[in-house]
Design an enzyme around this catalytic site. Sequence first.
Site, PDB file in Angstrom:
ATOM      1  N   ASP A 248       0.822  -1.223   0.000  1.00 37.73           N
ATOM      2  CA  ASP A 248       0.000   0.000   0.000  1.00 37.73           C
ATOM      3  C   ASP A 248       0.852   1.267   0.000  1.00 37.73           C
ATOM      4  OD1 ASP A 248      -2.541  -1.022  -0.206  1.00 37.73           O
ATOM      5  OD2 ASP A 248      -2.825  -1.234   1.952  1.00 37.73           O
TER       6      ASP A 248
ATOM      7  N   LYS B  24      -0.387   4.518  -1.398  1.00 37.36           N
ATOM      8  CA  LYS B  24      -1.360   5.371  -0.698  1.00 37.36           C
ATOM      9  C   LYS B  24      -0.678   6.541   0.010  1.00 37.36           C
ATOM     10  CE  LYS B  24      -4.884   1.850  -0.050  1.00 37.36           C
ATOM     11  NZ  LYS B  24      -5.517   0.948   0.908  1.00 37.36           N
TER      12      LYS B  24
ATOM     13  N   HIS C 191      -1.347  -6.692  -6.577  1.00 37.21           N
ATOM     14  CA  HIS C 191      -2.046  -7.178  -5.380  1.00 37.21           C
ATOM     15  C   HIS C 191      -3.560  -6.989  -5.419  1.00 37.21           C
ATOM     16  CE1 HIS C 191      -1.698  -3.017  -3.757  1.00 37.21           C
ATOM     17  NE2 HIS C 191      -2.662  -3.363  -2.919  1.00 37.21           N
TER      18      HIS C 191
ATOM     19  N   ASP D 230      -4.696  -9.455   2.863  1.00 35.31           N
ATOM     20  CA  ASP D 230      -5.028  -8.016   2.842  1.00 35.31           C
ATOM     21  C   ASP D 230      -6.538  -7.834   3.016  1.00 35.31           C
ATOM     22  OD1 ASP D 230      -4.694  -5.245   2.429  1.00 35.31           O
ATOM     23  OD2 ASP D 230      -4.994  -5.443   0.268  1.00 35.31           O
TER      24      ASP D 230
END
Length: 294
Positions: free
Chosen positions: A108, A111, A162, A191
């Site tokens: 991530d 982000k 992912h 996740d």
Amino acid sequence: MPEHRATFARPIFASLGHMTLSRVALAGASATAAAAAAVLIRHEQTRRSTERFAAAALETLLNAIDANDPETGAHVRRVAAYALILGEAADLSEHECKSIERVALFHDIGKIHEALFDIVHDVETLTPADRRAIAKHPEVGAKVLEPLKRFYPDLADGVLSHHERWDGKGYPRGLKGRRIPLAARVVAVVDTFDALTHGRRYRDAQPNDVARQVLLDGRGTQFDPDFVDLFLFPPVFAKVLGAEREVVQWKPPVQKRRTGGEDDKVPDITFRWRPGRNGARGPQASDPMHQTAR
Ligand SMILES: [Fe+2]
Ligand SMILES: [Fe+2]
């Protein structure tokens, strides 16, 4: 020298010459061995120094995630802990487990992007435009990690993949089944479990049973069925719940100097950080990191 003396002397001189040559040869051989040993030692020092430097670089990246958003920092640590449990349960090699661990920790990182960060933390319901912007984070993450590609070839590709789905309906490339990198298939399962059970500011946390059912519903469509089965296998699932408690209680260690000597010093390297230097160019208009989300 008379001829007869010269005849007697020749074998003696020849023998002396032979002995001298043997000593020289021995001395040369031991010098070569010493030089080879020195090269090996230097090689080993360089290898250890490189390993320490790589570990420091990855920990720095992780610290950047924590500093920017502790919620995401805690999420990626839990995801990495679950992913390692799943990788070990699947009897994957140490190399594969380490690759999965890295993908899980940095999946991530896209982000961090300022515009996405604002959206992810928006308490209001996400709009379709917001969702499209968030869907860019695998590409943004892969782009962030691109300089490490030569050292960790699987990392950027795993992060990019992912949100792919087993049935080929995922994004960004629509990869299907085992064409999706192994690490990304593992991370997709864990996740989702963590995102559901911990919630977000715009979504409440769900009970474990609800998350388990989501994984079962997505078995063979969204997720690799083998990894869903293994994740929900009771002994594995019990380990996951134990790891969750450990990660929640985990505190960052006091930073100590890494062991090592002079070889810890890295040269004053030149790297690509500004336009016009070492072939580096400014961001391209098509670059997902530089597109505005709204
Ligand atoms: Fe993601
Ligand atoms: Fe995530």
